[in-house]
Write a protein that holds these residues in place. Structure first.
Motif, PDB file in Angstrom:
ATOM      1  N   GLY A 128       0.814  -1.207   0.000  1.00  0.00           N
ATOM      2  CA  GLY A 128       0.000   0.000   0.000  1.00  0.00           C
ATOM      3  C   GLY A 128       0.847   1.256   0.000  1.00  0.00           C
ATOM      4  N   ALA A 129       1.958   1.241   0.743  1.00  0.00           N
ATOM      5  CA  ALA A 129       2.850   2.398   0.775  1.00  0.00           C
ATOM      6  C   ALA A 129       3.450   2.644  -0.606  1.00  0.00           C
ATOM      7  CB  ALA A 129       3.960   2.183   1.805  1.00  0.00           C
ATOM      8  N   LEU A 130       3.873   1.570  -1.263  1.00  0.00           N
ATOM      9  CA  LEU A 130       4.444   1.708  -2.607  1.00  0.00           C
ATOM     10  C   LEU A 130       3.373   2.156  -3.600  1.00  0.00           C
ATOM     11  CD1 LEU A 130       7.040   1.435  -4.192  1.00  0.00           C
ATOM     12  CD2 LEU A 130       6.507  -0.960  -4.602  1.00  0.00           C
ATOM     13  N   LEU A 154       9.756  13.160  -5.447  1.00  0.00           N
ATOM     14  CA  LEU A 154       9.323  11.840  -5.004  1.00  0.00           C
ATOM     15  C   LEU A 154      10.460  10.985  -4.470  1.00  0.00           C
ATOM     16  CD1 LEU A 154       6.659  11.058  -7.737  1.00  0.00           C
ATOM     17  CD2 LEU A 154       6.280  11.569  -5.337  1.00  0.00           C
ATOM     18  N   CYS A 155      11.659  11.169  -5.020  1.00  0.00           N
ATOM     19  CA  CYS A 155      12.797  10.410  -4.491  1.00  0.00           C
ATOM     20  C   CYS A 155      13.099  10.860  -3.057  1.00  0.00           C
ATOM     21  CB  CYS A 155      14.029  10.599  -5.378  1.00  0.00           C
ATOM     22  SG  CYS A 155      15.421   9.545  -4.928  1.00  0.00           S
ATOM     23  N   GLY A 156      12.960  12.166  -2.804  1.00  0.00           N
ATOM     24  CA  GLY A 156      13.144  12.673  -1.444  1.00  0.00           C
ATOM     25  C   GLY A 156      12.131  12.080  -0.481  1.00  0.00           C
ATOM     26  N   VAL A 157      10.889  11.958  -0.940  1.00  0.00           N
ATOM     27  CA  VAL A 157       9.846  11.342  -0.118  1.00  0.00           C
ATOM     28  C   VAL A 157      10.173   9.866   0.154  1.00  0.00           C
ATOM     29  CG1 VAL A 157       7.424  10.634  -0.085  1.00  0.00           C
ATOM     30  CG2 VAL A 157       8.039  12.920  -0.856  1.00  0.00           C
ATOM     31  N   ALA A 158      10.627   9.154  -0.876  1.00  0.00           N
ATOM     32  CA  ALA A 158      10.949   7.735  -0.730  1.00  0.00           C
ATOM     33  C   ALA A 158      12.081   7.519   0.279  1.00  0.00           C
ATOM     34  CB  ALA A 158      11.328   7.144  -2.077  1.00  0.00           C
ATOM     35  N   ARG A 172      16.435  -4.904   1.090  1.00  0.00           N
ATOM     36  CA  ARG A 172      15.393  -5.226   0.115  1.00  0.00           C
ATOM     37  C   ARG A 172      14.241  -4.228   0.205  1.00  0.00           C
ATOM     38  NH1 ARG A 172      13.333 -11.111  -1.560  1.00  0.00           N
ATOM     39  NH2 ARG A 172      15.329 -10.889  -2.616  1.00  0.00           N
ATOM     40  N   GLU A 173      13.872  -3.830   1.424  1.00  0.00           N
ATOM     41  CA  GLU A 173      12.768  -2.888   1.605  1.00  0.00           C
ATOM     42  C   GLU A 173      13.104  -1.523   1.022  1.00  0.00           C
ATOM     43  OE1 GLU A 173      12.579  -6.093   4.596  1.00  0.00           O
ATOM     44  OE2 GLU A 173      14.136  -4.656   4.032  1.00  0.00           O
ATOM     45  N   ALA A 174      14.313  -1.032   1.314  1.00  0.00           N
ATOM     46  CA  ALA A 174      14.726   0.280   0.795  1.00  0.00           C
ATOM     47  C   ALA A 174      14.825   0.250  -0.722  1.00  0.00           C
ATOM     48  CB  ALA A 174      16.066   0.690   1.408  1.00  0.00           C
ATOM     49  N   THR A 175      15.366  -0.843  -1.259  1.00  0.00           N
ATOM     50  CA  THR A 175      15.468  -0.977  -2.721  1.00  0.00           C
ATOM     51  C   THR A 175      14.093  -0.938  -3.360  1.00  0.00           C
ATOM     52  OG1 THR A 175      17.504  -2.278  -2.543  1.00  0.00           O
ATOM     53  CG2 THR A 175      16.277  -2.443  -4.605  1.00  0.00           C
ATOM     54  N   ALA A 176      13.134  -1.659  -2.759  1.00  0.00           N
ATOM     55  CA  ALA A 176      11.781  -1.706  -3.311  1.00  0.00           C
ATOM     56  C   ALA A 176      11.135  -0.328  -3.305  1.00  0.00           C
ATOM     57  CB  ALA A 176      10.926  -2.695  -2.526  1.00  0.00           C
ATOM     58  N   ILE A 177      11.293   0.419  -2.214  1.00  0.00           N
ATOM     59  CA  ILE A 177      10.654   1.737  -2.102  1.00  0.00           C
ATOM     60  C   ILE A 177      11.278   2.736  -3.070  1.00  0.00           C
ATOM     61  CG2 ILE A 177      10.360   3.742  -0.594  1.00  0.00           C
ATOM     62  CD1 ILE A 177       8.410   1.600   0.075  1.00  0.00           C
ATOM     63  N   VAL A 178      12.602   2.864  -3.057  1.00  0.00           N
ATOM     64  CA  VAL A 178      13.263   3.887  -3.873  1.00  0.00           C
ATOM     65  C   VAL A 178      13.241   3.515  -5.354  1.00  0.00           C
ATOM     66  CG1 VAL A 178      15.391   5.198  -4.246  1.00  0.00           C
ATOM     67  CG2 VAL A 178      14.710   4.574  -1.930  1.00  0.00           C
ATOM     68  N   LEU A 179      13.525   2.244  -5.668  1.00  0.00           N
ATOM     69  CA  LEU A 179      13.480   1.811  -7.066  1.00  0.00           C
ATOM     70  C   LEU A 179      12.044   1.882  -7.600  1.00  0.00           C
ATOM     71  CD1 LEU A 179      14.777   0.614  -9.596  1.00  0.00           C
ATOM     72  CD2 LEU A 179      14.482  -1.665  -8.589  1.00  0.00           C
ATOM     73  N   GLY A 180      11.084   1.462  -6.791  1.00  0.00           N
ATOM     74  CA  GLY A 180       9.685   1.544  -7.202  1.00  0.00           C
ATOM     75  C   GLY A 180       9.257   2.969  -7.484  1.00  0.00           C
ATOM     76  N   SER A 234       4.317  -2.496 -13.574  1.00  0.00           N
ATOM     77  CA  SER A 234       5.719  -2.364 -13.158  1.00  0.00           C
ATOM     78  C   SER A 234       5.846  -2.443 -11.643  1.00  0.00           C
ATOM     79  CB  SER A 234       6.290  -1.034 -13.661  1.00  0.00           C
ATOM     80  OG  SER A 234       6.306  -0.985 -15.079  1.00  0.00           O
ATOM     81  N   MET A 235       4.898  -1.818 -10.928  1.00  0.00           N
ATOM     82  CA  MET A 235       4.919  -1.899  -9.463  1.00  0.00           C
ATOM     83  C   MET A 235       4.696  -3.341  -9.007  1.00  0.00           C
ATOM     84  SD  MET A 235       5.702   1.013  -8.381  1.00  0.00           S
ATOM     85  CE  MET A 235       6.614   1.183  -9.920  1.00  0.00           C
ATOM     86  N   GLY A 236       3.846  -4.067  -9.736  1.00  0.00           N
ATOM     87  CA  GLY A 236       3.626  -5.467  -9.405  1.00  0.00           C
ATOM     88  C   GLY A 236       4.895  -6.289  -9.523  1.00  0.00           C
ATOM     89  N   ILE A 237       5.695  -5.996 -10.553  1.00  0.00           N
ATOM     90  CA  ILE A 237       6.971  -6.701 -10.728  1.00  0.00           C
ATOM     91  C   ILE A 237       7.889  -6.437  -9.543  1.00  0.00           C
ATOM     92  CG2 ILE A 237       9.066  -6.820 -12.141  1.00  0.00           C
ATOM     93  CD1 ILE A 237       7.278  -6.159 -14.569  1.00  0.00           C
ATOM     94  N   VAL A 238       7.965  -5.179  -9.098  1.00  0.00           N
ATOM     95  CA  VAL A 238       8.796  -4.825  -7.943  1.00  0.00           C
ATOM     96  C   VAL A 238       8.346  -5.592  -6.702  1.00  0.00           C
ATOM     97  CG1 VAL A 238       9.487  -2.958  -6.381  1.00  0.00           C
ATOM     98  CG2 VAL A 238       9.355  -2.538  -8.841  1.00  0.00           C
ATOM     99  N   LEU A 239       7.037  -5.614  -6.454  1.00  0.00           N
ATOM    100  CA  LEU A 239       6.514  -6.264  -5.253  1.00  0.00           C
ATOM    101  C   LEU A 239       6.713  -7.777  -5.292  1.00  0.00           C
ATOM    102  CD1 LEU A 239       3.242  -4.196  -4.781  1.00  0.00           C
ATOM    103  CD2 LEU A 239       5.259  -4.195  -3.286  1.00  0.00           C
ATOM    104  N   VAL A 240       6.593  -8.383  -6.464  1.00  0.00           N
ATOM    105  CA  VAL A 240       6.752  -9.839  -6.581  1.00  0.00           C
ATOM    106  C   VAL A 240       8.213 -10.242  -6.415  1.00  0.00           C
ATOM    107  CG1 VAL A 240       6.625 -11.784  -8.179  1.00  0.00           C
ATOM    108  CG2 VAL A 240       4.694 -10.217  -7.979  1.00  0.00           C
ATOM    109  N   LEU A 241       9.113  -9.513  -7.073  1.00  0.00           N
ATOM    110  CA  LEU A 241      10.531  -9.884  -7.043  1.00  0.00           C
ATOM    111  C   LEU A 241      11.238  -9.447  -5.763  1.00  0.00           C
ATOM    112  CD1 LEU A 241      11.590  -9.141 -10.739  1.00  0.00           C
ATOM    113  CD2 LEU A 241      10.998 -11.336  -9.702  1.00  0.00           C
ATOM    114  N   LEU A 242      10.710  -8.404  -5.112  1.00  0.00           N
ATOM    115  CA  LEU A 242      11.334  -7.908  -3.874  1.00  0.00           C
ATOM    116  C   LEU A 242      10.355  -8.072  -2.718  1.00  0.00           C
ATOM    117  CD1 LEU A 242      13.099  -4.673  -5.226  1.00  0.00           C
ATOM    118  CD2 LEU A 242      14.037  -6.983  -5.002  1.00  0.00           C
ATOM    119  N   ARG A 243       9.858  -9.286  -2.562  1.00  0.00           N
ATOM    120  CA  ARG A 243       8.875  -9.549  -1.512  1.00  0.00           C
ATOM    121  C   ARG A 243       9.471  -9.283  -0.130  1.00  0.00           C
ATOM    122  NH1 ARG A 243       8.091 -13.851  -4.949  1.00  0.00           N
ATOM    123  NH2 ARG A 243       9.466 -15.145  -3.674  1.00  0.00           N
TER     124      ARG A 243
END
Length: 467
Positions: A128-130, A154-158, A172-180, A234-243
């Motif tokens: 939900g955050a992503l 948005l990168c500053g917010v992330a 993994r969490e930081a990568t998912a948020i900032v990369l997403g 694309s967000m789905g790919i991030v969430l699936v691969l960076l669970r």
């Protein structure tokens, strides 16, 4: 050997390579191709620019400033009217407006408020955050025509979100948020012609070759639906691969605390919001009032200085970085000069045999692959300025609507593997919060699936709306 002398030696080698490669290319082209001397010189100068950008031997803006002059000096027959022709277009006006509006959104804190409010609305879980950051990108995309302006907000917010929730850099969490967040900024820009300077420039080149005029609303009609679907996939790919599993309560409390700290909307934020809503309405109704996107943005920019609005003044204006405009216009000189020398037709002749026996579906996929492949050598701006005209001419020769190939090409340019390929990803990667291996995995999978998306979902949509 000291670190300084080692650096100097490396820079010397880079400079040598960036000069020798174009010179060698010039003599090879003259010897083994049918190109004229001006055409070969044009390709050599353009190759030098690519090498300078890739090897970082010279500042991007400096290269952009040098390109028009080098074309005039080294390409016989090319004059100032040709290389500075793009300045007669709306691209630089849209860029000015985008930089100013982006600065206003950033300085007033409106961008952060929109982002954090979106995260709170969807922030009962990590997905939900992503999703909230993605929705913020969707909202900001038509409001801020500068891709780096959106990235800065948005990168500053992330990053703030990662720090508040104690997500360690490269986790993994930081990568998912900032990369997403980075992916959301890049993919949502495809929905609007003012989503990024390369889209403004590219659509202008397509219109010139086809002798048409595409309005802001027409472009959005063609691309809003596929770009929005593409963004959420694309967000789905991030969430699936960076669970990952993060406490819903932690996220909710962190985001609520950040929103509480911001307090109620300030008068500056309210005025900025009203102004941006007016901008979107004017851009979306351009077919009714006949005022182009560039004129709308320059009028809105002027309004920001007026009494009662007071969102921009001389001090704030001095803090706006307008230098990228010269980089943008230098890249556009590549397209104008190449078209004048008919190099674009030569390039189309090289590519045409590869496409000639394909149908619309395969041609669209090939155009996507071309965009993704050229990313390794060219920036999106340089690739757009160099290849848009040949791709458009190719579509016309094949009897297809060239805009389908151009849109597919832009989706290819949005897919990268390495951060250096696109300033947007380099900017987000430079925060230190993204793990490269996990980023490469996500982007590689996305690149493959995006090709299928373009061929199976986006292209049928474009054929439907383009008639």
């Amino acid at each position: 050997m000291s670190e300084s002398s080692s650096f100097d030696r490396m820079m010397f080698l880079k400079w040598g390579a960036s000069l020798c490669i174009p010179v060698a290319a010039y003599f090879l082209l003259i010897t083994y191709s049918s190109l004229t001397h001006p055409q070969a010189a044009f390709l050599a100068v353009t190759l030098w620019a690519v090498c300078a950008w890739a090897m970082e031997t010279l500042n991007d803006v400096a290269v952009g400033l040098l390109l028009p002059g080098l074309y005039v000096l080294l390409c016989q027959g090319v004059n100032l009217g040709v290389v500075f022709g793009p300045w007669r277009s709306e691209v630089w006006i849209i860029s000015v407006g985008g930089f100013v509006l982006g600065r206003i959104i950033q300085e007033t804190g409106l961008g952060r408020r929109i982002a954090m409010t979106s995260v709170r609305a969807m922030g009962s879980s990590f997905p939900g955050a992503l999703l909230g950051v993605t929705i913020a990108a969707v909202i900001l995309s038509p409001l801020v025509p500068s891709i780096m302006g959106k990235a800065a907000i948005l990168c500053g917010v992330a990053v703030s979100l990662c720090d508040a929730m104690d997500f360690k850099p490269k986790s993994r969490e930081a990568t998912a948020i900032v990369l997403g967040t980075c992916i959301a900024v890049g993919s949502t820009k495809l929905a609007y012609p003012t989503g990024g300077a390369d889209l403004v420039m590219g659509m202008g080149l397509v219109d010139k070759v086809m002798n048409i005029q595409t309005t802001w609303m027409e472009y959005a009609k063609y691309n809003f639906v596929p770009a929005t679907i593409y963004t959420f996939l694309s967000m789905g790919i991030v969430l699936v691969l960076l669970r990952t599993s993060v406490s819903r309560d932690v996220i909710r409390a962190t985001v609520q605390h950040a929103c509480d700290e911001m307090g109620p909307m300030s008068s500056d934020q309210k005025r900025a919001l009203y102004l941006l809503l007016a901008t979107v309405i004017l851009l979306a109704t351009d077919k009714l009032h006949g005022i182009s996107a560039g004129i709308v943005l320059i009028i809105i920019t002027a309004v920001t200085f007026m009494p009662g609005v007071n969102l921009m003044d001389s001090k704030r204006l001095a803090r706006v970085n307008f230098a990228p405009i010269f980089f943008i216009m230098g890249c556009m000189a590549i397209g104008s000069t190449g078209g004048f020398l008919k190099v674009t037709q030569w390039l189309a002749g090289l590519v045409l045999p590869l496409f000639s026996d394909t149908g619309a579906w395969l041609a669209s996929l090939c155009s996507y692959v071309t965009g993704a492949g050229v990313n390794f050598l060219l920036t999106p701006l340089a690739a757009t300025s160099t290849l848009t005209a040949p791709i458009t001419e190719l579509g016309m020769q094949m009897g297809l609507d060239p805009r389908i190939l151009y849109f597919s090409f832009q989706y290819g340019l949005d897919n990268i593997i390495f951060p250096y390929e696109y300033a947007l990803y380099l900017y987000c990667f430079s925060t230190g919060y993204i793990n490269f291996k996990e980023m490469a995995l996500v982007m590689a999978v996305r690149m493959v699936l995006a090709g299928l998306f373009v061929a199976c979902i986006a292209m049928p949509w474009w054929r439907l709306v383009l008639g």
